[in-house]
Write an enzyme that holds these catalytic residues in place. Structure first.
Site, PDB file in Angstrom:
ATOM      1  N   THR A   1       0.861  -1.179   0.000  1.00  9.68           N
ATOM      2  CA  THR A   1       0.000   0.000   0.000  1.00  9.68           C
ATOM      3  C   THR A   1       0.898   1.229   0.000  1.00  9.68           C
ATOM      4  O   THR A   1       1.459   1.598   1.015  1.00  9.68           O
ATOM      5  CB  THR A   1      -0.898   0.004   1.255  1.00  9.68           C
ATOM      6  OG1 THR A   1      -1.678  -1.185   1.242  1.00  9.68           O
ATOM      7  CG2 THR A   1      -1.819   1.218   1.263  1.00  9.68           C
TER       8      THR A   1
ATOM      9  N   LYS B   1      -1.457   6.625   8.488  1.00  8.37           N
ATOM     10  CA  LYS B   1      -0.689   6.802   7.253  1.00  8.37           C
ATOM     11  C   LYS B   1      -1.594   6.617   6.027  1.00  8.37           C
ATOM     12  O   LYS B   1      -1.547   7.404   5.079  1.00  8.37           O
ATOM     13  CB  LYS B   1       0.443   5.766   7.199  1.00  8.37           C
ATOM     14  CG  LYS B   1       1.402   5.937   6.041  1.00  8.37           C
ATOM     15  CD  LYS B   1       2.091   4.616   5.678  1.00  8.37           C
ATOM     16  CE  LYS B   1       1.089   3.613   5.104  1.00  8.37           C
ATOM     17  NZ  LYS B   1       1.663   2.383   4.569  1.00  8.37           N
TER      18      LYS B   1
ATOM     19  N   LYS C   1      -7.088   0.849  -3.421  1.00  7.20           N
ATOM     20  CA  LYS C   1      -6.708   0.326  -2.105  1.00  7.20           C
ATOM     21  C   LYS C   1      -6.859   1.404  -1.026  1.00  7.20           C
ATOM     22  O   LYS C   1      -7.384   1.157   0.064  1.00  7.20           O
ATOM     23  CB  LYS C   1      -5.265  -0.178  -2.152  1.00  7.20           C
ATOM     24  CG  LYS C   1      -4.630  -0.509  -0.829  1.00  7.20           C
ATOM     25  CD  LYS C   1      -5.245  -1.719  -0.138  1.00  7.20           C
ATOM     26  CE  LYS C   1      -4.506  -2.028   1.162  1.00  7.20           C
ATOM     27  NZ  LYS C   1      -5.148  -3.084   1.951  1.00  7.20           N
TER      28      LYS C   1
END
Lengths: 306, 306, 306, 306
Positions: free
Chosen positions: B94, B239, B170
């Site tokens: 990711t 994040k 994602k």
């Protein structure tokens, strides 16, 4: 157990019908006459006023639109005053905490017993008698009407001794549904902003991580950008978000997601989208990002993916 | 098809193992030696550097922590330069859209072909080979590695010709998970503020309208207020929310829910909760409302219902 | 004290001119040649590259657009490397904290001394030598260049030993200006939504409670809905809000107002309003509320009072 | 012109006194007796009930706390019914739009004329007769009472024919003040998070860009972190933000800043800060960022860490 039933709308009618089928005697009333006649044909006793529907019943069930309608029918319409002392009032509508408190107090004054019992589930779930009943109030009173809840729903959830506690649970649940819609809307706009069709994204995410009716239902509408006919009107969703915020204010609970929802619902209402399905809230995200609608297959506007 | 595999962490190790079991030849590398030896014992070729793992392979799969680690291993570590022209790089981590673009450009310069293929699913799903693979890049290149995806996942979802499109999908998905957590947190705080135990509310809502793993998993942790050990650390969630916001900025997509999430994650980080499970985000709602934690049954702090 | 001056834009040119008038020797450079020639005509030494401007000077002042331009000119352009050890670099641009740290570190490596000294004030204030200088860095270094600041500004404000501290103060100030614009925008939309002309409301509120240039200036533009020519472009404001948010992230400071500003600036950018004056942010509030623009006198759209 | 004056609180008393000094005959009433006696000593006619204060007057001025108090005094207290047909009711309190509409309607029914005329300015401004009067209602009625406004204020601002329009202007103004407080709070927290004392930052910014009483006053309190005695209580600010949001809802105007303010005020109220000065809202930003209070000069920094 004799039952009075007020409000035979899309939810109320199938609920009343299920009670009738289960063998209960029902006195029914509705603002418009059609649904009353339909249920009368199936064995219910038609009545011409809320007060008449309440005459002599053990339990009065109300399934009305909102605070104002509930107040009009139950108080002004004379239903509460027509009840025998000791009768049980079961309010199954989604109302404000303030209204629940007001009704509870008034019932106590009149020697009546008040339960809040809003439900989770749409029309087809109501028809199948598979609602989830969220109830709060005096335990012994709930025990008394539990057989009715067993007819209407697949499960009854008890949330405390104070009626409004069931209402806060209902409002919190609807807030979560609104959040799911907003979350899909922003995520789909983000995807679309990068050239991925919102419908492709939503098909994936509602088939995998979020494979549950709240997401597949509203997500499907967002994918297709089809918001009519409305399963649940955006304007009603706006009302429920407002009531959730008021409930938060009463207990000093900040709810920043609910605040975002409030503003986005106002944006929708300002663009005349209140009569569309709740999923039309997704238009706000597209509009703000300057993205075209109509990412579904066959969109006439073309599907340039931005 | 020879495969190089970089990054044998909690996700990478079972993925590599599944490829091995499916009969593929694997050159493996990891920063710490343990996982390398473990896979070597099962037939993989151990290597001492990213560059060595990349030597002579047809496909290089990277499953690394984040942008910085990926850059360090793939570029500085020499992996990309060690690959033969025409080799395929499959980045399953990711990462940010900027990094995906950077890698894509660098691969083009080196005559390599780059796919972004992040996955949905936790460790147990990876072990079972049931991940959902989100892929974007040149279609013919995807076709070439599709057999590998078939080993790793239950389904591959294709999202376009530009690698970063899979990354945006994602990030959008993870944003939706964060939104689900926040939505449960606010709703539970609202319930609790009115004397309904958050755990009672969450049990109901995750058994009914939101009966899907994203809700039952994080909802269970919120109910119990147990956030250790962390399934997915809050700091990593922070994040991902940040990367989603950056992706939104790049396409001028306002994301007010993501903005709320940003601020609430910072509140968590400021209170040293970054190492807890993502569900610990729920503490922000309780803290702001001045509500006690530990509403679950058997809480030692008592359950005063606030 | 020999001075090098990089960047002779709308702010830099009058600042350099004031130093020149005060009797300082100046080597000047600008990307386009025009401003260089203009100052040369007034006595400055024109140079053809950042490195040449830095040759032999005691103090190098940079007043460049943003991080990227500053990096290009100071590092890639060779200015830092051309300086004599011990020279002072005074960066007066609005840059990110990360960039300030990067410059500071690089200067230390090169034996240079780095100050951050962004300013408050528009062009006319710069011309009058009435800027407010926000400075941070080693105190003795600030003492050395204080005479220059006394030429440029009416007052110097010292904020600490670490250069980036002056940058955070500048970003916090610009965040407050953006907040003032948004606050006027929402308030005026609220008034307008109830039939009170936004301009009537703004005239009152900026004559009374908020009678200060930040409000009267932007408020006047909102009242007239005139956003060209841009005094300060909305796109630059969007950048500063982004930098403020990043500064908040670095210190775990939630900034919900800044988050709202971020989303509203993106809404503006998505509607191609980035080149307009910052006050055009007010269009977002009107657009979302479905309200017409043009409440000022003489609007062609008529002034239907909402 | 005979005047009745209801509500001799911190604002009402000096306003009534100024009218008295200007030579008007005043019948005064207040819930507690002290202020009534004080004004009687200066020449006013003391009365024992709202209805008595209203007897025979041409103009009835009300300066009461909020909707509920205003309703209690004006309606239940019999003041409106005691007035002679044709008398003018001037409501100078900060009330909701709904209440303004309700009063207006009731006055029309009773043959009375209703103006809304809330004011801007604190106690010292009221004493000096320098308030800004925001008025709406029928123009000829305003003309009639204009001499009174000229006594009370430095300027009268007219905002339309419908009384509630003045109330919306007042709520919009107070929303802007709340926004100024929040904006300073976040900015100061940002500075403090990077090691710059919040008080240093605020001193600079309120001396330069935001050198106007709304900022210097509240900013000073934030700098010193001294919130007692309260000039204007946070709980009252919370009420005004709530009324502004309701006004926004009535006109479908999204107000994301107001939504943030709502949540932050609730955070304050949940932490028992409602009785502190409005500037105590700044504690929310510090608390969320995990920053200590007490950044003023001489703070030992100990200061309990909040």
């Amino acid at each position: 157990m004799n039952i009075g039933f007020l409000g035979l709308g899309t939810m109320g009618a199938p609920m009343a019908r299920n009670l009738l089928k289960a063998g209960y005697a029902l006195r029914v009333w509705n603002r418009s006459r059609g649904p009353v006649d339909a249920l009368a044909a199936e064995g219910a006793t038609p009545t011409a006023s809320p007060a008449q529907a309440a005459l002599g019943v053990d339990v009065l069930i109300a399934m009305l639109a909102d605070d104002d309608t509930s107040r009009t029918v139950l108080c002004d319409g004379g239903a509460l005053h027509a009840l025998t002392r000791g009768a049980i009032v079961v309010n199954m509508a989604t109302v404000s905490l303030d209204f629940a408190r007001e009704m509870h107090a008034q019932c106590e004054t009149l020697g009546l017993r008040y339960l809040a019992a809003p439900v989770l589930g749409r029309v087809n779930v109501a028809e199948a008698g598979k609602l989830n009943v969220l109830v709060a109030g005096e335990a012994s009173v709930i025990d008394t009407v539990q057989p009715l809840f067993d007819v209407l729903g697949q499960r009854t959830w008890r949330f405390g001794d104070t009626p409004e506690q069931a209402n806060v649970v209902k409002l919190a649940s609807n807030f979560m549904i609104a959040s799911a819609i907003e979350s899909m809307s922003e995520a789909a706009a983000l995807a679309q902003g990068h050239g991925v069709a919102g419908s492709d994204f939503l098909e994936m995410v509602t088939s995998t991580v979020f494979n549950t009716p709240a997401y597949t239902g509203y997500g499907g509408a967002i994918s297709k950008q089809v918001f009519e006919p409305a399963g649940f009107k955006l304007a009603l969703g706006a009302k429920d978000v407002r009531l959730a915020l008021l409930a938060g204010e009463a207990a000093n609970v900040p709810m920043p997601f609910a605040s975002v929802l409030r503003d986005n619902h106002l944006d929708s209402l300002a663009h005349d989208e209140g009569q569309l399905d709740w999923a039309a809230l997704s238009r706000v995200a597209l509009r703000r990002a300057g993205l075209p609608r109509g990412q579904g297959e066959g969109s006439e506007e073309g599907n340039d993916g931005s």
